[in-house]
Design an enzyme around this catalytic site. Structure first.
Site, PDB file in Angstrom:
ATOM      1  N   HIS A 123       1.026  -1.033   0.046  1.00 21.39           N
ATOM      2  CA  HIS A 123      -0.209  -0.130  -0.110  1.00 21.39           C
ATOM      3  C   HIS A 123       1.072   1.265  -0.061  1.00 21.39           C
ATOM      4  O   HIS A 123       2.195   1.256   0.233  1.00 21.39           O
ATOM      5  CB  HIS A 123      -0.795  -0.010   1.215  1.00 21.39           C
ATOM      6  CG  HIS A 123      -0.211   0.064   2.590  1.00 21.39           C
ATOM      7  ND1 HIS A 123      -0.191  -0.982   3.254  1.00 21.39           N
ATOM      8  CD2 HIS A 123       0.404   0.941   3.115  1.00 21.39           C
ATOM      9  CE1 HIS A 123       0.444  -0.735   4.535  1.00 21.39           C
ATOM     10  NE2 HIS A 123       0.862   0.613   4.258  1.00 21.39           N
TER      11      HIS A 123
HETATM   12  C1  T46 Z   1       2.525   0.633   7.090  1.00 19.39           C
HETATM   13  C2  T46 Z   1       3.355  -0.559   7.291  1.00 19.39           C
HETATM   14  C3  T46 Z   1       4.958  -0.329   7.379  1.00 19.39           C
HETATM   15  C4  T46 Z   1      -4.960  -0.668  13.079  1.00 19.39           C
HETATM   16  O1  T46 Z   1      -5.870  -1.007  13.576  1.00 19.39           O
HETATM   17  N1  T46 Z   1      -4.205   0.213  13.565  1.00 19.39           N
HETATM   18  C5  T46 Z   1      -2.648   0.248  13.324  1.00 19.39           C
HETATM   19  O2  T46 Z   1      -2.230   1.521  13.748  1.00 19.39           O
HETATM   20  C6  T46 Z   1      -2.361  -0.517  12.292  1.00 19.39           C
HETATM   21  C7  T46 Z   1      -0.894   0.030  11.783  1.00 19.39           C
HETATM   22  C8  T46 Z   1      -3.021  -1.321  11.737  1.00 19.39           C
HETATM   23  N2  T46 Z   1      -4.189  -1.352  12.229  1.00 19.39           N
HETATM   24  C9  T46 Z   1      -4.959  -2.643  11.547  1.00 19.39           C
HETATM   25  C10 T46 Z   1      -5.421  -2.550  10.109  1.00 19.39           C
HETATM   26  C11 T46 Z   1      -5.350  -4.028   9.709  1.00 19.39           C
HETATM   27  O3  T46 Z   1      -6.756  -4.467   9.665  1.00 19.39           O
HETATM   28  O4  T46 Z   1      -4.072  -4.039  11.759  1.00 19.39           O
HETATM   29  C12 T46 Z   1      -4.241  -4.600  10.625  1.00 19.39           C
HETATM   30  C13 T46 Z   1      -3.220  -4.931   9.806  1.00 19.39           C
HETATM   31  O5  T46 Z   1      -2.662  -3.828   9.126  1.00 19.39           O
HETATM   32  P1  T46 Z   1      -2.065  -4.075   7.757  1.00 19.39           P
HETATM   33  O6  T46 Z   1      -2.424  -5.025   6.867  1.00 19.39           O
HETATM   34  O7  T46 Z   1      -1.991  -2.425   7.145  1.00 19.39           O
HETATM   35  O8  T46 Z   1      -0.286  -4.101   8.195  1.00 19.39           O
HETATM   36  P2  T46 Z   1       0.880  -4.071   7.111  1.00 19.39           P
HETATM   37  O9  T46 Z   1       2.186  -4.465   7.843  1.00 19.39           O
HETATM   38  O10 T46 Z   1       0.666  -4.299   5.838  1.00 19.39           O
HETATM   39  O11 T46 Z   1       1.356  -2.482   7.209  1.00 19.39           O
HETATM   40  C14 T46 Z   1       1.465  -1.773   8.414  1.00 19.39           C
HETATM   41  C15 T46 Z   1       0.883  -0.294   8.388  1.00 19.39           C
HETATM   42  O12 T46 Z   1      -0.596  -0.509   8.576  1.00 19.39           O
HETATM   43  C16 T46 Z   1       1.066   0.734   7.460  1.00 19.39           C
HETATM   44  O13 T46 Z   1       0.516   1.794   7.707  1.00 19.39           O
HETATM   45  O14 T46 Z   1       2.978   1.514   6.491  1.00 19.39           O
HETATM   46  O15 T46 Z   1       3.065  -1.426   8.399  1.00 19.39           O
END
Ligand code: T46
Length: 140
Positions: free
Chosen positions: A58
């Site tokens: 993303h």
């Molecule tokens: C990024 C990279 C480096 C939350 O509810 N609160 C939060 O602060 C975060 C970070 C995530 N979430 C929820 C959203 C999703 O349902 O946790 C779940 C997993 O998040 P995501 O799939 O976005 O995780 P990554 O590792 O793909 O991305 C994360 C961060 O979301 C993103 O901002 O830049 O790490």
């Protein structure tokens, strides 16, 4: 660790670190000193036991963050829509600035990998561009 960043909206952040070998290392991040924003949110990612997993995929519309690998290693893949760069993250003292409008993925995790992220704002799903074509349209 990388020496030069080739993509837009990124950069290298060096933290101050004290090597107290064999009694450990102490590393410091301070808002508006070596971190170029006030930190509103901190999150970490661990238990990366699947070395085939891919995270990220993303870009953010506005959010600015700094990503660190504070244990183990992983590969950070950056894409500004024009230039791409792969960075081996394996030094806890060096972070990568993840500015807005920067497509990023993380993969090739060591099982002991711990990722630490400092963010300048709270979480909101509205800030995410999770589709690559939407990202390309957004940055035009
Ligand atoms: C990024 C990279 C480096 C939350 O509810 N609160 C939060 O602060 C975060 C970070 C995530 N979430 C929820 C959203 C999703 O349902 O946790 C779940 C997993 O998040 P995501 O799939 O976005 O995780 P990554 O590792 O793909 O991305 C994360 C961060 O979301 C993103 O901002 O830049 O790490």
């Amino acid at each position: 660790m990388i020496k030069k960043i080739k993509v837009k909206n990124s950069g290298i952040i060096k933290l101050q670190s004290y090597d107290d070998f064999p009694d450990g290392n102490l590393t410091i991040a301070e808002s508006r000193k070596n971190i170029p924003f006030d930190i509103k949110r901190v999150y970490f990612i661990n238990n990366l036991f699947n070395n085939k997993s891919i995270r990220g995929k993303h870009a953010h519309k506005k959010l600015k963050q700094i990503i660190f690998c504070i244990n183990g290693h992983f590969t950070l893949n950056l894409d500004d829509g024009k230039n791409k760069q792969k960075i081996l993250m394996n030094n806890p003292s060096y972070g990568i600035y993840l500015g807005s409008k920067l497509w990023h993925t993380m993969n090739k995790f060591s099982s002991n990998c711990v990722i630490l992220v400092l963010a300048e704002d709270y979480y909101t799903e509205k800030d995410y561009l999770r589709n690559y074509n939407d990202f390309l349209k957004y940055i035009k």
